[in-house]
Each structure stands twice: as structure tokens, then as C-alpha cells.
Design a protein around this motif. Structure first.
Motif, PDB file in Angstrom:
ATOM      1  N   THR A  15       0.756  -1.175  -0.035  1.00 24.24           N
ATOM      2  CA  THR A  15       0.010  -0.022   0.006  1.00 24.24           C
ATOM      3  C   THR A  15       0.796   1.309   0.296  1.00 24.24           C
ATOM      4  O   THR A  15       0.785   2.279  -0.861  1.00 24.24           O
ATOM      5  N   LEU A  16       1.782   1.254   0.736  1.00 25.44           N
ATOM      6  CA  LEU A  16       2.717   2.430   0.809  1.00 25.44           C
ATOM      7  C   LEU A  16       3.385   2.747  -0.391  1.00 25.44           C
ATOM      8  O   LEU A  16       3.711   3.695  -0.883  1.00 25.44           O
ATOM      9  N   LEU A  21       4.538   5.632  -5.245  1.00 29.20           N
ATOM     10  CA  LEU A  21       4.641   5.581  -6.787  1.00 29.20           C
ATOM     11  C   LEU A  21       3.652   6.332  -7.339  1.00 29.20           C
ATOM     12  O   LEU A  21       3.930   7.100  -8.410  1.00 29.20           O
ATOM     13  N   THR A  22       2.553   6.573  -7.024  1.00 28.78           N
ATOM     14  CA  THR A  22       1.462   7.465  -7.307  1.00 28.78           C
ATOM     15  C   THR A  22       1.776   8.851  -7.369  1.00 28.78           C
ATOM     16  O   THR A  22       1.699   9.406  -8.124  1.00 28.78           O
ATOM     17  N   CYS A  49       8.608   7.154   1.860  1.00 28.30           N
ATOM     18  CA  CYS A  49       7.596   6.194   1.805  1.00 28.30           C
ATOM     19  C   CYS A  49       7.088   5.718   3.203  1.00 28.30           C
ATOM     20  O   CYS A  49       7.579   4.889   3.883  1.00 28.30           O
ATOM     21  N   GLY A  50       6.061   6.573   3.639  1.00 31.57           N
ATOM     22  CA  GLY A  50       5.460   6.321   5.092  1.00 31.57           C
ATOM     23  C   GLY A  50       6.824   6.865   5.882  1.00 31.57           C
ATOM     24  O   GLY A  50       7.090   8.065   5.825  1.00 31.57           O
ATOM     25  N   ALA A 104       2.298  -1.731 -12.722  1.00 29.83           N
ATOM     26  CA  ALA A 104       1.186  -2.552 -12.173  1.00 29.83           C
ATOM     27  C   ALA A 104       0.205  -1.810 -11.365  1.00 29.83           C
ATOM     28  O   ALA A 104      -1.063  -2.259 -10.966  1.00 29.83           O
ATOM     29  N   LYS A 105       0.610  -0.629 -10.953  1.00 31.74           N
ATOM     30  CA  LYS A 105      -0.319   0.153  -9.815  1.00 31.74           C
ATOM     31  C   LYS A 105      -1.680   0.655 -10.273  1.00 31.74           C
ATOM     32  O   LYS A 105      -2.428   0.734  -9.724  1.00 31.74           O
ATOM     33  N   GLU A 106      -1.829   0.540 -11.615  1.00 28.81           N
ATOM     34  CA  GLU A 106      -3.015   1.089 -12.175  1.00 28.81           C
ATOM     35  C   GLU A 106      -4.001  -0.233 -12.664  1.00 28.81           C
ATOM     36  O   GLU A 106      -5.188  -0.087 -12.911  1.00 28.81           O
ATOM     37  N   ASP A 107      -3.198  -1.467 -12.489  1.00 23.69           N
ATOM     38  CA  ASP A 107      -3.958  -2.749 -12.890  1.00 23.69           C
ATOM     39  C   ASP A 107      -4.077  -3.551 -11.881  1.00 23.69           C
ATOM     40  O   ASP A 107      -3.124  -4.299 -11.472  1.00 23.69           O
ATOM     41  N   GLU A 108      -5.430  -3.476 -11.526  1.00 22.92           N
ATOM     42  CA  GLU A 108      -5.744  -4.203  -9.984  1.00 22.92           C
ATOM     43  C   GLU A 108      -5.473  -5.861  -9.983  1.00 22.92           C
ATOM     44  O   GLU A 108      -4.874  -6.210  -9.084  1.00 22.92           O
TER      45      GLU A 108
END
Length: 130
Positions: A15-16, A21-22, A49-50, A104-108
């Protein structure tokens, strides 16, 4: 020896990383081009990152990151004569993994597949630590 992390930690790290990355992608210049995954990794590793940096987080996840083995990388791994060469190989694996996460962040479906793969590796790590 590789540190074993919990399932909750692994999910939290994913998640972090997705959030970092977003955020990076939203702030990045569209004209920035990285020569390879190493350049991409070394650019992103020091970013927050966190409570940690992306690099520190990937270091903790090391036992759960799939190695991207190619003929060349396998040859490098087996020919490593010192710790620096072995560390360079592991850094390459983290770099390739970070680039894969960015894509991959946009591809669930792909994101959950990667998480499942890492979870399987995490379980193997826990079994080895016992």
C-alpha cells in the motif's frame, strides 16, 4: 540472513509503495527518461515512503521480492565473487521489481497477482526461519 516479515507488514508495504509511486508519478516531469531500471531505482530509493524511504522498505521486503532471472543475471549471480557483486544483483532485482510495481499500480489484477506472488515467497521465508 533475510528478515521475515508478517503478512500484515507485506500488505502495508504494498500500500505504501503504491501511494509513493502514484505521488511520484504525479510530480514527475513527463520529459524524464531513465536509461534502465537501476537508474529508476536509484532515483526513487531515497524518496519517502511512510516513515521510511522506498529503498529501506524494499530492503525489508527483500525476502519477498521475486528475482527477475535472465540468462545474464543468473550468470552474474553465480559468478559473484564478493559481497559487492552479490549486492549489485539483489539491487537489480529490487530495481526490476520497483519498475514492475510502477507499471502494475493501475492494473488491479496484476497488482493482486504480484501481491500473491510475494505472499507465497513470504510464507517460504517464514518456513525457513522456523
Amino acid at each position: 540472513m533475510t528478515q521475515c516479515i508478517s503478512r500484515k507488514q507485506l500488505r502495508g508495504y504494498f500500500t505504501l509503495l503504491r501511494q509513493a509511486l502514484t505521488q511520484w508519478e504525479q510530480q514527475a516531469s513527463p520529459n524524464v527518461i531513465f536509461l534502465n531500471s537501476f537508474a529508476f531505482y536509484h532515483h526513487l530509493a531515497p524518496l519517502p515512503c511512510g516513515q521510511q524511504t522506498i529503498g529501506e522498505l524494499l530492503q525489508q521486503m527483500e525476502g519477498c521480492i521475486p528475482l527477475s532471472l535472465t540468462e545474464d543475471s543468473l550468470r552474474q549471480f553465480f559468478s559473484a565473487r564478493d559481497a559487492a557483486q552479490a549486492e549489485a544483483f539483489l539491487t537489480g532485482s529490487k530495481a526490476d521489481f520497483l519498475l514492475l510495481l510502477l507499471n502494475a499500480k493501475e492494473d488491479e489484477e496484476l497488482w493482486h497477482s504480484l501481491l500473491a506472488l510475494c505472499e507465497g515467497l513470504r510464507r517460504q521465508c517464514v518456513t525457513l526461519c522456523e
